[in-house]
Scaffold this motif. Structure first.
Motif, PDB file in Angstrom:
ATOM      1  N   LEU A 159       0.964  -1.321   0.058  1.00 31.74           N
ATOM      2  CA  LEU A 159      -0.032  -0.020  -0.049  1.00 31.74           C
ATOM      3  C   LEU A 159       0.812   1.256  -0.214  1.00 31.74           C
ATOM      4  CD1 LEU A 159      -2.633   1.421   0.096  1.00 31.74           C
ATOM      5  CD2 LEU A 159      -2.688   0.892   2.707  1.00 31.74           C
ATOM      6  N   LEU A 160       2.034   1.248   0.775  1.00 31.37           N
ATOM      7  CA  LEU A 160       2.897   2.500   0.760  1.00 31.37           C
ATOM      8  C   LEU A 160       3.436   2.833  -0.680  1.00 31.37           C
ATOM      9  CD1 LEU A 160       4.825   2.220   4.134  1.00 31.37           C
ATOM     10  CD2 LEU A 160       3.071   3.766   3.682  1.00 31.37           C
ATOM     11  N   TRP A 161       3.766   1.616  -1.383  1.00 32.31           N
ATOM     12  CA  TRP A 161       4.133   1.808  -2.735  1.00 32.31           C
ATOM     13  C   TRP A 161       3.129   2.516  -3.356  1.00 32.31           C
ATOM     14  CZ3 TRP A 161       1.162  -1.000  -6.412  1.00 32.31           C
ATOM     15  CH2 TRP A 161       1.614  -0.683  -7.736  1.00 32.31           C
ATOM     16  N   VAL A 198      -4.201   0.556 -11.641  1.00 24.71           N
ATOM     17  CA  VAL A 198      -3.606   0.652 -10.089  1.00 24.71           C
ATOM     18  C   VAL A 198      -3.962   2.127  -9.720  1.00 24.71           C
ATOM     19  CG1 VAL A 198      -1.640   0.774  -8.871  1.00 24.71           C
ATOM     20  CG2 VAL A 198      -2.119  -1.368 -10.368  1.00 24.71           C
ATOM     21  N   PHE A 199      -3.748   3.126 -10.526  1.00 24.02           N
ATOM     22  CA  PHE A 199      -4.109   4.637 -10.024  1.00 24.02           C
ATOM     23  C   PHE A 199      -5.449   4.773  -9.986  1.00 24.02           C
ATOM     24  CE2 PHE A 199      -3.978   9.197 -11.273  1.00 24.02           C
ATOM     25  CZ  PHE A 199      -3.335   9.471 -10.152  1.00 24.02           C
ATOM     26  N   LYS A 228      -2.822  -6.801  -5.413  1.00 26.08           N
ATOM     27  CA  LYS A 228      -2.097  -8.105  -5.582  1.00 26.08           C
ATOM     28  C   LYS A 228      -2.460  -8.523  -6.858  1.00 26.08           C
ATOM     29  CE  LYS A 228      -2.247  -9.074  -0.356  1.00 26.08           C
ATOM     30  NZ  LYS A 228      -2.685  -9.898   0.607  1.00 26.08           N
ATOM     31  N   ALA A 229      -3.670  -8.329  -7.349  1.00 24.33           N
ATOM     32  CA  ALA A 229      -3.911  -9.021  -8.773  1.00 24.33           C
ATOM     33  C   ALA A 229      -3.333  -8.337  -9.686  1.00 24.33           C
ATOM     34  CB  ALA A 229      -5.499  -8.898  -8.669  1.00 24.33           C
ATOM     35  N   LEU A 230      -2.857  -6.644  -9.751  1.00 22.67           N
ATOM     36  CA  LEU A 230      -2.390  -6.285 -10.919  1.00 22.67           C
ATOM     37  C   LEU A 230      -0.963  -6.162 -10.772  1.00 22.67           C
ATOM     38  CD1 LEU A 230      -5.126  -3.579 -11.416  1.00 22.67           C
ATOM     39  CD2 LEU A 230      -5.154  -5.783 -12.608  1.00 22.67           C
TER      40      LEU A 230
END
Length: 216
Positions: A69-71, A113-114, A135-137
């Motif tokens: 999540l931090l990424w 993701v964004f 996790k999926a992408l």
């Protein structure tokens, strides 16, 4: 190590950390672990070039941001999606990732993701749903040389033009991958109740110091 870089116009002069500042990890020189990663970024331009590189990390300060999540929030910071939180400890923690570092390493982010991160900011999805999407992408890892010192440790091994037939095939594959990613993201979001877990503003309040932030 062998890495790859795609350029829309070709590298002119010495390699330098001169990308747009709104890229995933900020301004730098980006490299992928596989050829397909940069190719998908340049396949919609005329006369792009693909470079095979040799990168030597010895003597450099390398920080692995990971894929949690931090990424994702660090990517959001660099894309300007967290400007409203500039005065928070969390924002300060995220921006510190690039302090005194030559190279940043982490997962590649794409528009899906964004978009999921933005849904998180807007209280459309909770942290649990966002983490499941992340996790999926998984698009692989990228290296971003953010200092000139790091760029001097990059050597070009080969350069080749990406022809029109290859670009057309890459565009087709890219569109198919984007469609599958969209469908997967929508399926994950639709399958979870929006009230499961914490929303972004609740996360910021609970972890106001920026410490012990939950990760995926």
């Amino acid at each position: 190590m062998r890495l790859y870089h795609g350029s829309k116009a070709g590298i002119v002069g010495a390699i330098a950390p001169t990308s747009r500042s709104c890229c995933d990890f900020g301004r730098g020189f980006y490299m992928g672990e596989e050829q397909r990663q940069p190719l998908t970024l340049i396949c919609r331009t005329d006369n792009p070039k693909l470079y095979e590189l040799e990168f030597d990390p010895r003597g450099l300060v390398v920080r692995d941001i990971g894929s949690n999540l931090l990424w994702a929030l660090f990517v959001a910071v660099n894309r300007g999606a967290m400007d409203a939180y500039r005065d928070t400890p969390l924002y300060a923690k995220l921006t510190s990732f690039a302090n005194d570092v030559d190279v940043l390493v982490g997962r590649i982010a794409n528009d899906r993701v964004f978009q999921a991160v933005q849904f998180f900011f807007k209280r459309i999805i909770t942290i649990e749903t966002l983490c499941e999407v992340l996790k999926a992408l998984n698009l692989g890892r990228q290296y971003c040389a953010i200092s000139q010192k790091a760029c001097r440790n990059i050597k070009i091994l080969s350069e080749r033009e990406v022809g029109p037939t290859e670009r057309a095939n890459l565009r087709l594959k890219s569109d198919m991958q984007r469609k599958r990613a969209d469908e997967l993201t929508e399926k994950i979001i639709d399958s979870r109740r929006r009230t499961d877990g914490l929303f972004f503003d609740e996360i910021c309040e609970k972890y106001a110091s920026g410490e012990d932030f939950p990760i995926c």
